[in-house]
Design a protein around this motif. Sequence first.
Motif, PDB file in Angstrom:
ATOM      1  N   SER A  93     -14.439  80.303   0.822  1.00 24.59           N
ATOM      2  CA  SER A  93     -13.268  80.121   1.684  1.00 24.59           C
ATOM      3  C   SER A  93     -13.283  78.783   2.415  1.00 24.59           C
ATOM      4  O   SER A  93     -12.226  78.236   2.732  1.00 24.59           O
ATOM      5  N   THR A  94     -14.478  78.259   2.681  1.00 28.10           N
ATOM      6  CA  THR A  94     -14.576  77.003   3.434  1.00 28.10           C
ATOM      7  C   THR A  94     -14.789  75.786   2.544  1.00 28.10           C
ATOM      8  O   THR A  94     -14.927  74.676   3.055  1.00 28.10           O
ATOM      9  N   SER A  95     -14.809  76.001   1.229  1.00 24.22           N
ATOM     10  CA  SER A  95     -14.995  74.864   0.317  1.00 24.22           C
ATOM     11  C   SER A  95     -13.751  73.980   0.338  1.00 24.22           C
ATOM     12  O   SER A  95     -12.641  74.427   0.030  1.00 24.22           O
ATOM     13  N   THR A  96     -13.939  72.734   0.715  1.00 23.34           N
ATOM     14  CA  THR A  96     -12.806  71.812   0.809  1.00 23.34           C
ATOM     15  C   THR A  96     -13.007  70.628  -0.125  1.00 23.34           C
ATOM     16  O   THR A  96     -14.134  70.279  -0.476  1.00 23.34           O
ATOM     17  N   SER A  97     -11.901  70.040  -0.525  1.00 21.38           N
ATOM     18  CA  SER A  97     -11.924  68.846  -1.379  1.00 21.38           C
ATOM     19  C   SER A  97     -10.975  67.821  -0.800  1.00 21.38           C
ATOM     20  O   SER A  97      -9.911  68.164  -0.278  1.00 21.38           O
TER      21      SER A  97
ATOM     22  N   PHE B 265      -2.636  72.839 -12.843  1.00 24.38           N
ATOM     23  CA  PHE B 265      -3.928  73.135 -12.231  1.00 24.38           C
ATOM     24  C   PHE B 265      -4.092  74.644 -11.996  1.00 24.38           C
ATOM     25  O   PHE B 265      -5.119  75.243 -12.365  1.00 24.38           O
ATOM     26  N   LEU B 266      -3.087  75.256 -11.381  1.00 25.40           N
ATOM     27  CA  LEU B 266      -3.179  76.692 -11.092  1.00 25.40           C
ATOM     28  C   LEU B 266      -3.153  77.514 -12.367  1.00 25.40           C
ATOM     29  O   LEU B 266      -3.851  78.532 -12.483  1.00 25.40           O
TER      30      LEU B 266
ATOM     31  N   ASN C  29      -8.127  79.508  -2.013  1.00 22.30           N
ATOM     32  CA  ASN C  29      -8.717  78.174  -1.984  1.00 22.30           C
ATOM     33  C   ASN C  29      -8.090  77.283  -3.053  1.00 22.30           C
ATOM     34  O   ASN C  29      -7.841  76.087  -2.816  1.00 22.30           O
ATOM     35  N   LEU C  30      -7.831  77.852  -4.225  1.00 23.61           N
ATOM     36  CA  LEU C  30      -7.204  77.069  -5.303  1.00 23.61           C
ATOM     37  C   LEU C  30      -5.792  76.650  -4.923  1.00 23.61           C
ATOM     38  O   LEU C  30      -5.346  75.541  -5.283  1.00 23.61           O
ATOM     39  N   ASP C  31      -5.080  77.502  -4.207  1.00 23.33           N
ATOM     40  CA  ASP C  31      -3.743  77.122  -3.734  1.00 23.33           C
ATOM     41  C   ASP C  31      -3.824  75.892  -2.835  1.00 23.33           C
ATOM     42  O   ASP C  31      -2.987  74.979  -2.930  1.00 23.33           O
ATOM     43  N   ASP C  32      -4.839  75.871  -1.976  1.00 22.17           N
ATOM     44  CA  ASP C  32      -5.018  74.701  -1.102  1.00 22.17           C
ATOM     45  C   ASP C  32      -5.364  73.462  -1.917  1.00 22.17           C
ATOM     46  O   ASP C  32      -4.853  72.359  -1.647  1.00 22.17           O
ATOM     47  N   LYS C  33      -6.221  73.628  -2.925  1.00 26.85           N
ATOM     48  CA  LYS C  33      -6.621  72.481  -3.739  1.00 26.85           C
ATOM     49  C   LYS C  33      -5.446  71.976  -4.592  1.00 26.85           C
ATOM     50  O   LYS C  33      -5.375  70.778  -4.901  1.00 26.85           O
ATOM     51  N   ALA C  34      -4.555  72.870  -4.976  1.00 34.63           N
ATOM     52  CA  ALA C  34      -3.397  72.451  -5.772  1.00 34.63           C
ATOM     53  C   ALA C  34      -2.498  71.509  -4.972  1.00 34.63           C
ATOM     54  O   ALA C  34      -1.857  70.611  -5.540  1.00 34.63           O
TER      55      ALA C  34
END
Length: 639
Positions: free
Chosen positions: A383-387, A486-487, A469-474
């Motif tokens: 949940s806290t993994s950020t890019s 990507f998604l 998290n993938l939504d945030d990375k998208a």
Amino acid sequence: MGEYDAEVPELEGEENLIAAAKQIVRALGSKKNLTDDAKKILAELGTQLTTMTSISENEVDDEGRLNVIQEKIMSWETDQSMHWDFGPDEANEYINSADELRKLIEKLEAMCLKDDGEKELLRRAHDVLQTAMARLEEEFKHVLIQNRQPFEPEHMSFRSSEDDAGSMISLGDESFEESQPRDSSSRNSEEYIVDLVHPVTIPELRCIANLMFISGYGHECSQAYVSVRRDALDEFLLILEMEKLSIEDVLKLEWGSLNSKIRRWVRTMKIFVRVYLASEKCLFEQIFGDLGTANLVSFTEASKASMLRLLNFGEAVSIGPHKPEKLFPILDMYEVLADLLPDIDALYADEAGARVRIDCREVLRRFGDSVRAAFLEFENAISTSTSTNPIAGGGIHPLTKYVMNYLNGLTGYRETLNFLLKDHDGEDAMPLSPDINPSTEEENSREGARDGSPLALHFRSVASILECNLDDKARLYKDASLQHIFLMNNIHYMAQKVVNSNLQSIFGDGWIRKHNWKFQQHEINYERTTWSSILAILKEEGDSSSSKTLLKERFRNFYIAFEEVYRTQTAWLIPNYNLREDLRISTSLKVIQAYRTFVGRHTNHISDKHIKYSADDLQNYLLDLFEGSQRSLHNPHRR
């Protein structure tokens, strides 16, 4: 008494006095005018004198026996060699002498001696016995040490956990995908007894032990055994490369070194308990089996330190940082200790072994707490993994691979995790993700979710956290079409990983259908976002006989848009072949059909020089999309 003086012979010492007294008693007893009371007194006196004579004769005999035994035992004391090295005859002679001495002492003690001389004889006998027992103790240790059998753990039928364990990784490391499926079957090896001491010496050791115990030197014999076998156990752990480490030492270890030691610990525990300790217990019973529970106490004293040393390492691991990569090795530690618990209880069944049994359960509890903490940390890490930068080309994010392969690896611990993720009251021991609520689970059930176990609930929770998290990375992609690519890639990867692994029975068909629909929606949204505006250029509006200028403009605009899509989307990546082909075909059907129709309607209104690409050209160009290698239609060497 003058009339008897001539009948008294010349006497010497105590024996002569007793003999004279007996003669007097006989002379008095021969008188005919004695009363009954006088006769009774003389009879009792005669009996006492006879007993005194017997005792005196025995003392002379016992002292002689003691002198002979003492001479034999002390003669061996002058020679520091071990008698058992010279063969059974000399050993048996020594055993027989010591046993004869023991019997002599028992006889003397039974006579309730009061005379100082008699007591001195008994004291001498005890001194000689102590000397003999000290020598037997040394001989006992010598036989144990000199007849140890070599123990080679590599020949045991135990698979090393290092052989079948997957790579332990950090978050985002794709190497996790190389981990192998794990066999979660319990008790994969039977108890295996080996000879720790040469079998031919067992009768000799048992003979010494029995003699020392019945002579009152059982404690000394037990301690001799404990000292020798304790050293042997420590040496065995060194052979298995289990070095002594304090809790502080363990906490300071780098992860790679710690992980290696954990795997070695798992392998060592199996061999140590089911082979070495089982064999050690067997050896104790062979030597001390005739002596009641003494063998249990000695066994516990000899092995407890080594066992607690292994448990202390486990405790140190359990109190360290609960990183996600520690979950797998701690699960291995938990399972091997839980599996060995019945063996340990049987080995340490007596009161002396209570601490070992209690410590094992305490360490097992700590392992369980560590598993739950590491799993929770795993969820938090996702949940806290950020890019800050998006993955090039919209491909599969390393986090997606990590999480799905991590979950698949955990399926090998299904039974254990179901137990640990649920408390004894039947309630969840760990909170679920906020994205997983009762209504969501009811929906999954209606859609065909096949597993409502604690493991399934938490796995679906993890998948939900990953999707968020993938939504945030998208959103890191500026191009909306690339966001959908990507998604689509990542959700498709998740769904396929579930379908093609042990995760299928955990997530259920409903979850799979839902996520197949999700990535297909992203496929549709990609086509709409990328091609709707381009295909609108080719759409007929109003009079089909548009001016040549307008037609040329529409063709030019279409080619510019198509070339831009080609330039950007050849750099995009769809790793899965089938998914890539499906999207190409779907796109081709829409784009090529619209282009053919448009060109067909206006072929008579515009010259061929304004038709830059044929429909077949465009169809071939579409096959270049999503390969992850950028190309340009303005580059003649693009192919």
